[in-house]
Design a protein around this motif. Structure first.
Motif, PDB file in Angstrom:
ATOM      1  N   HIS A 145       0.836  -1.188   0.000  1.00  0.00           N
ATOM      2  CA  HIS A 145       0.000   0.000   0.000  1.00  0.00           C
ATOM      3  C   HIS A 145       0.882   1.253   0.000  1.00  0.00           C
ATOM      4  O   HIS A 145       1.671   1.462   0.923  1.00  0.00           O
ATOM      5  N   VAL A 146       0.721   2.076  -1.023  1.00  0.00           N
ATOM      6  CA  VAL A 146       1.479   3.316  -1.147  1.00  0.00           C
ATOM      7  C   VAL A 146       0.534   4.499  -0.986  1.00  0.00           C
ATOM      8  O   VAL A 146      -0.523   4.558  -1.622  1.00  0.00           O
ATOM      9  N   VAL A 147       0.911   5.436  -0.127  1.00  0.00           N
ATOM     10  CA  VAL A 147       0.217   6.718  -0.061  1.00  0.00           C
ATOM     11  C   VAL A 147       1.005   7.708  -0.902  1.00  0.00           C
ATOM     12  O   VAL A 147       2.199   7.951  -0.643  1.00  0.00           O
ATOM     13  N   ALA A 148       0.371   8.243  -1.945  1.00  0.00           N
ATOM     14  CA  ALA A 148       1.010   9.211  -2.836  1.00  0.00           C
ATOM     15  C   ALA A 148       0.551  10.610  -2.450  1.00  0.00           C
ATOM     16  O   ALA A 148      -0.648  10.906  -2.483  1.00  0.00           O
ATOM     17  N   VAL A 149       1.499  11.465  -2.069  1.00  0.00           N
ATOM     18  CA  VAL A 149       1.166  12.848  -1.730  1.00  0.00           C
ATOM     19  C   VAL A 149       1.145  13.656  -3.023  1.00  0.00           C
ATOM     20  O   VAL A 149       2.136  13.722  -3.754  1.00  0.00           O
ATOM     21  N   ASP A 150      -0.006  14.251  -3.307  1.00  0.00           N
ATOM     22  CA  ASP A 150      -0.254  14.911  -4.589  1.00  0.00           C
ATOM     23  C   ASP A 150       0.123  16.388  -4.521  1.00  0.00           C
ATOM     24  O   ASP A 150      -0.670  17.223  -4.104  1.00  0.00           O
ATOM     25  N   TYR A 151       1.341  16.698  -4.967  1.00  0.00           N
ATOM     26  CA  TYR A 151       1.756  18.094  -5.099  1.00  0.00           C
ATOM     27  C   TYR A 151       1.489  18.609  -6.516  1.00  0.00           C
ATOM     28  O   TYR A 151       1.829  19.745  -6.838  1.00  0.00           O
ATOM     29  N   GLY A 152       0.876  17.757  -7.333  1.00  0.00           N
ATOM     30  CA  GLY A 152       0.641  18.056  -8.745  1.00  0.00           C
ATOM     31  C   GLY A 152       0.933  16.816  -9.575  1.00  0.00           C
ATOM     32  O   GLY A 152       1.547  16.889 -10.642  1.00  0.00           O
ATOM     33  N   ALA A 153       0.488  15.667  -9.067  1.00  0.00           N
ATOM     34  CA  ALA A 153       0.869  14.363  -9.640  1.00  0.00           C
ATOM     35  C   ALA A 153       0.304  14.161 -11.037  1.00  0.00           C
ATOM     36  O   ALA A 153      -0.858  14.463 -11.310  1.00  0.00           O
ATOM     37  N   ARG A 180      -2.032   3.744   7.089  1.00  0.00           N
ATOM     38  CA  ARG A 180      -1.168   2.578   7.344  1.00  0.00           C
ATOM     39  C   ARG A 180      -0.433   2.148   6.063  1.00  0.00           C
ATOM     40  O   ARG A 180      -0.514   0.995   5.622  1.00  0.00           O
ATOM     41  N   PRO A 181       0.326   3.043   5.490  1.00  0.00           N
ATOM     42  CA  PRO A 181       1.030   2.717   4.225  1.00  0.00           C
ATOM     43  C   PRO A 181       2.259   1.854   4.453  1.00  0.00           C
ATOM     44  O   PRO A 181       2.889   1.896   5.516  1.00  0.00           O
ATOM     45  N   ASP A 182       2.610   1.090   3.431  1.00  0.00           N
ATOM     46  CA  ASP A 182       3.901   0.397   3.405  1.00  0.00           C
ATOM     47  C   ASP A 182       4.995   1.329   2.922  1.00  0.00           C
ATOM     48  O   ASP A 182       6.178   1.096   3.193  1.00  0.00           O
ATOM     49  N   GLY A 183       4.617   2.352   2.184  1.00  0.00           N
ATOM     50  CA  GLY A 183       5.564   3.329   1.678  1.00  0.00           C
ATOM     51  C   GLY A 183       4.838   4.603   1.300  1.00  0.00           C
ATOM     52  O   GLY A 183       3.613   4.606   1.111  1.00  0.00           O
ATOM     53  N   VAL A 184       5.580   5.691   1.178  1.00  0.00           N
ATOM     54  CA  VAL A 184       5.002   6.995   0.843  1.00  0.00           C
ATOM     55  C   VAL A 184       5.712   7.551  -0.385  1.00  0.00           C
ATOM     56  O   VAL A 184       6.955   7.571  -0.443  1.00  0.00           O
ATOM     57  N   PRO A 190       9.364   3.772   4.155  1.00  0.00           N
ATOM     58  CA  PRO A 190      10.122   4.030   2.933  1.00  0.00           C
ATOM     59  C   PRO A 190       9.515   5.183   2.136  1.00  0.00           C
ATOM     60  O   PRO A 190       8.280   5.298   2.034  1.00  0.00           O
ATOM     61  N   VAL A 191      10.365   6.025   1.587  1.00  0.00           N
ATOM     62  CA  VAL A 191       9.919   7.215   0.856  1.00  0.00           C
ATOM     63  C   VAL A 191      10.618   7.271  -0.498  1.00  0.00           C
ATOM     64  O   VAL A 191      11.831   7.048  -0.593  1.00  0.00           O
ATOM     65  N   PHE A 192       9.838   7.591  -1.533  1.00  0.00           N
ATOM     66  CA  PHE A 192      10.353   7.772  -2.892  1.00  0.00           C
ATOM     67  C   PHE A 192       9.761   9.072  -3.426  1.00  0.00           C
ATOM     68  O   PHE A 192       8.550   9.271  -3.399  1.00  0.00           O
ATOM     69  N   GLY A 193      10.625   9.981  -3.883  1.00  0.00           N
ATOM     70  CA  GLY A 193      10.151  11.251  -4.424  1.00  0.00           C
ATOM     71  C   GLY A 193      10.674  11.506  -5.814  1.00  0.00           C
ATOM     72  O   GLY A 193      11.761  11.043  -6.174  1.00  0.00           O
ATOM     73  N   ILE A 194       9.908  12.250  -6.601  1.00  0.00           N
ATOM     74  CA  ILE A 194      10.369  12.680  -7.918  1.00  0.00           C
ATOM     75  C   ILE A 194      10.077  14.163  -8.091  1.00  0.00           C
ATOM     76  O   ILE A 194       9.105  14.688  -7.543  1.00  0.00           O
ATOM     77  N   CYS A 195      10.929  14.832  -8.834  1.00  0.00           N
ATOM     78  CA  CYS A 195      10.732  16.228  -9.216  1.00  0.00           C
ATOM     79  C   CYS A 195      10.567  17.106  -7.973  1.00  0.00           C
ATOM     80  O   CYS A 195      11.480  17.198  -7.163  1.00  0.00           O
ATOM     81  N   LEU A 196       9.420  17.768  -7.777  1.00  0.00           N
ATOM     82  CA  LEU A 196       9.215  18.559  -6.565  1.00  0.00           C
ATOM     83  C   LEU A 196       9.325  17.678  -5.326  1.00  0.00           C
ATOM     84  O   LEU A 196       9.872  18.106  -4.294  1.00  0.00           O
ATOM     85  N   ASP A 215       9.449  -3.860   0.514  1.00  0.00           N
ATOM     86  CA  ASP A 215       9.527  -5.261   0.928  1.00  0.00           C
ATOM     87  C   ASP A 215      10.604  -5.462   1.995  1.00  0.00           C
ATOM     88  O   ASP A 215      10.415  -6.213   2.954  1.00  0.00           O
ATOM     89  N   GLU A 216      11.736  -4.783   1.841  1.00  0.00           N
ATOM     90  CA  GLU A 216      12.829  -4.928   2.804  1.00  0.00           C
ATOM     91  C   GLU A 216      12.474  -4.381   4.176  1.00  0.00           C
ATOM     92  O   GLU A 216      12.997  -4.839   5.192  1.00  0.00           O
ATOM     93  N   HIS A 217      11.573  -3.398   4.232  1.00  0.00           N
ATOM     94  CA  HIS A 217      11.221  -2.759   5.496  1.00  0.00           C
ATOM     95  C   HIS A 217       9.786  -3.070   5.924  1.00  0.00           C
ATOM     96  O   HIS A 217       9.237  -2.389   6.799  1.00  0.00           O
ATOM     97  N   ALA A 218       9.205  -4.087   5.334  1.00  0.00           N
ATOM     98  CA  ALA A 218       7.818  -4.403   5.646  1.00  0.00           C
ATOM     99  C   ALA A 218       7.689  -5.044   7.019  1.00  0.00           C
ATOM    100  O   ALA A 218       8.528  -5.869   7.420  1.00  0.00           O
TER     101      ALA A 218
END
Length: 459
Positions: free
Chosen positions: A267-275, A306-310, A339-345, A450-453
Motif C-alpha cells: 500500500h502506497v500513499v502518494a502525496v499529490d503536489y501536482g501528480a 497505514r502505508p507500506d511506503g510513501v 520508505p519514501v520515494f520522491g520525484i521532481c518537486l 519489501d525490505e522494510h515491511a
C-alpha cells in the motif's frame, strides 16, 4: 548610423559567437559578408543580443517602422507576447481568447507528447514554448491527458498548428485549447526566445490574444512588471486534489484493459503536489495499491492510512515555499520508518526534509531528451524532465549522498539517505511523454518497501 555586416558580426562577439547566437553556420556568415546584408529573419535576434536598433542593421528603406505603443498592430498579427523588458513579439493567435496570460516563459525540447506536456501540473504559472516546430499533428484525446485541468498559462509555437493526422485524434489542438481557456501564439521566432532564456535566465512574459484584436501594450507591460515570479511561490495547493481517493488503474495499452492493483499489494500513499496520472499508473504497474492524499496532508493524515511506503509527487512552484507545510509532514513519515520515494518537486522536498537547500536554475530542464548519469552504475539514462529548481549538492548533510547528476549542467538529479529508507530523483521515471529508461525506479521502491515491511508480502 547603419553598421556593415562585419560591424554587426563584431557586435555579436565575432564569427563563432555570432553563428552560435543566430543558430547558423559560419558559412552563412561568409555569404552575408559577400552579399553585404543580413537576412531580415535574423534581425530580431540581433536586436535582442546587441541592443542595436533596426536603423543600425537594416538596408536603407527596408527597416519597418515599429508599431506604436498606442496599440498599433502589424498587419496580420492577432496575438502578442510581451516581455518584462518591454519588448514585443507579434504573431497569430490560436486557442482561447480572453484575459492575457502572465507567467514565467520557459522552453521544452520534447519532439512528441505535447498534450501530456500541457497537462503536466508542474507547468502551473508558466507559458510553454515548444522548440520543435510541428505541434498539433496528432490532435488531442482523453487518454493522453495527465491531469483534468491544464495548469500551464499559455502556449508558444513557431509555425501554425498542424492539422491532426492520427486515428486517435478526437479534437484539434486548437479546439482542445479553446475548451480549456488556454491562449496560444504562433508565427514567432522560438529560437530567439530559447536563446533569450538561455542567455538571460528566467523571463516573465504575458501572452495576449484578444477577441477584438485590440492591445493595451502599457497594461501588458505593467502586468509583466507586477508578476512576482516563481521564487517564493507555492503552487502545489492550486493543482493538488482536495480530498483523498483510491487509484487502481495501471498503464494504458492499446486494445487491452489496464491492469488493476491487487488487494494484497503493497500500500502506497502518494502525496499529490501536482501528480501526473502516469505516475499513479506506474505505481500500480509495479504492484502497488495506491491512495492519493492532498498536498497539505500532515504526517498523521498520511500514516492514518497505514502505508507500506510513501510517494512524493512532482509539482510546480518553489520547493522552499511548499516546504513550509510539506517538510514537517515528510519528516514525520521518515521518523515513523516508512520508505519514501520522491520525484521532481517531491525530490526537492525530501532533500529539504533531510536538511538540504534548493535554488532556482537559470534555465530549467524541460523535455524528454535529458541525459542523466547514475553514479553507482555509470549508466546513462535519457530522461523526461520538467523543473526550474534544483537541490544544492553542497548543502546535503552527512549521510545523504548524490546518486545521479545531469550531463547537461552537472546539477543534482538524485539523492539517497544512508540511514533512512528514502531516495528520490529530479526527473520523471514515469515519462509520459518520454523514454522509459528509468521506469525501473518504481520496482526499486517496491523492493525497498519489501525490505522494510512489518509483514511478509503475500504472493
Amino acid at each position: 548610423m547603419k553598421l556593415t555586416v562585419e560591424g554587426i558580426i563584431q557586435k555579436l562577439g565575432g564569427t563563432e559567437r555570432a553563428a552560435e547566437l543566430l543558430g547558423v553556420g559560419t558559412e552563412a556568415l561568409r555569404k552575408w559578408r559577400q552579399a553585404r546584408a543580413v537576412p531580415s529573419k535574423h534581425w530580431t535576434a540581433i536586436l535582442q543580443a546587441t541592443g542595436l536598433s533596426l536603423s543600425d542593421i537594416a538596408p536603407a528603406g527596408e527597416a519597418p517602422a515599429p508599431p506604436p505603443d498606442d496599440g498599433g498592430v502589424p498587419p496580420g498579427a492577432t496575438a502578442a507576447l510581451v516581455f518584462a523588458d518591454g519588448s514585443v513579439l507579434w504573431g497569430r493567435g490560436f486557442g482561447a481568447h480572453g484575459s492575457a496570460a502572465t507567467g514565467e516563459i520557459c522552453f521544452s525540447t520534447g519532439l512528441t507528447g505535447y498534450q501530456e506536456t500541457l497537462t503536466d501540473p508542474s507547468f502551473a504559472g508558466q507559458i510553454i514554448t515548444f522548440t520543435f516546430p510541428h505541434i498539433g499533428n496528432v490532435g488531442a484525446n482523453a487518454e493522453d491527458e495527465e491531469a483534468t485541468n491544464v495548469a500551464a498559462r499559455g502556449l508558444v509555437v513557431k509555425q501554425d498548428l498542424t492539422e491532426p493526422s492520427s486515428w486517435r485524434s478526437a479534437a484539434t489542438l486548437d479546439q482542445w485549447l479553446r475548451n480549456r481557456n488556454i491562449p496560444g501564439i504562433c508565427g514567432v521566432d522560438t529560437r530567439a526566445i530559447t536563446r533569450r532564456i538561455r542567455d538571460g535566465g528566467p523571463q516573465t512574459a504575458v501572452l495576449s490574444h484578444p477577441a477584438d484584436g485590440r492591445f493595451d501594450l502599457d497594461a501588458l507591460r505593467a502586468a509583466t512588471r507586477d508578476w512576482p515570479g516563481l521564487e517564493g511561490m507555492d503552487l502545489a495547493r492550486e493543482v493538488s486534489c482536495t480530498q483523498s481517493y483510491e487509484w487502481s488503474e495501471g498503464l494504458w495499452r492499446l486494445g487491452e484493459a489496464p491492469t488493476r492493483s491487487a488487494a494484497t499489494a503493497r500500500h502506497v500513499v502518494a502525496v499529490d503536489y501536482g501528480a501526473k496520472r502516469n505516475i499513479l499508473r506506474s505505481l500500480v504497474e509495479a504492484g502497488c495499491r495506491v491512495t492519493v492524499v492532498p498536498a497539505g496532508a500532515s504526517a498523521d493524515d498520511i500514516l492514518r492510512h497505514r502505508p507500506d511506503g510513501v510517494f512524493l509527487s512532482n509539482g510546480p512552484g518553489d520547493p522552499a515555499a511548499t516546504g513550509a507545510y510539506a517538510v514537517p509532514a515528510i519528516r514525520g513519515v521518515l521518523e515513523a520508518g516508512k520508505p519514501v520515494f520522491g520525484i521532481c518537486l517531491g525530490h526537492q522536498l525530501l532533500a529539504l526534509a533531510l536538511g538540504a537547500k534548493t535554488y532556482k536554475l537559470d534555465q530549467g530542464h524541460r523535455g524528454a531528451n535529458q541525459p542523466v548519469k547514475d553514479l553507482a552504475t555509470g549508466r546513462v539514462e535519457i530522461t523526461s524532465q520538467n523543473h526550474g529548481f534544483a537541490v544544492d549538492d553542497e548543502s546535503l548533510p552527512e549521510g545523504v549522498r548524490v546518486t545521479h547528476v545531469s550531463l547537461f549542467d552537472g546539477s543534482n538529479e538524485g539523492i539517497a539517505s544512508d540511514r533512512l529508507p528514502a531516495f528520490s530523483v529530479q526527473y520523471h521515471p514515469e515519462a509520459a511523454p518520454g523514454p522509459s529508461d528509468s521506469a525501473h525506479l518504481f520496482t526499486r521502491f517496491v523492493r525497498l518497501m519489501d525490505e522494510h515491511a512489518a509483514t511478509p508480502r503475500a504472493e
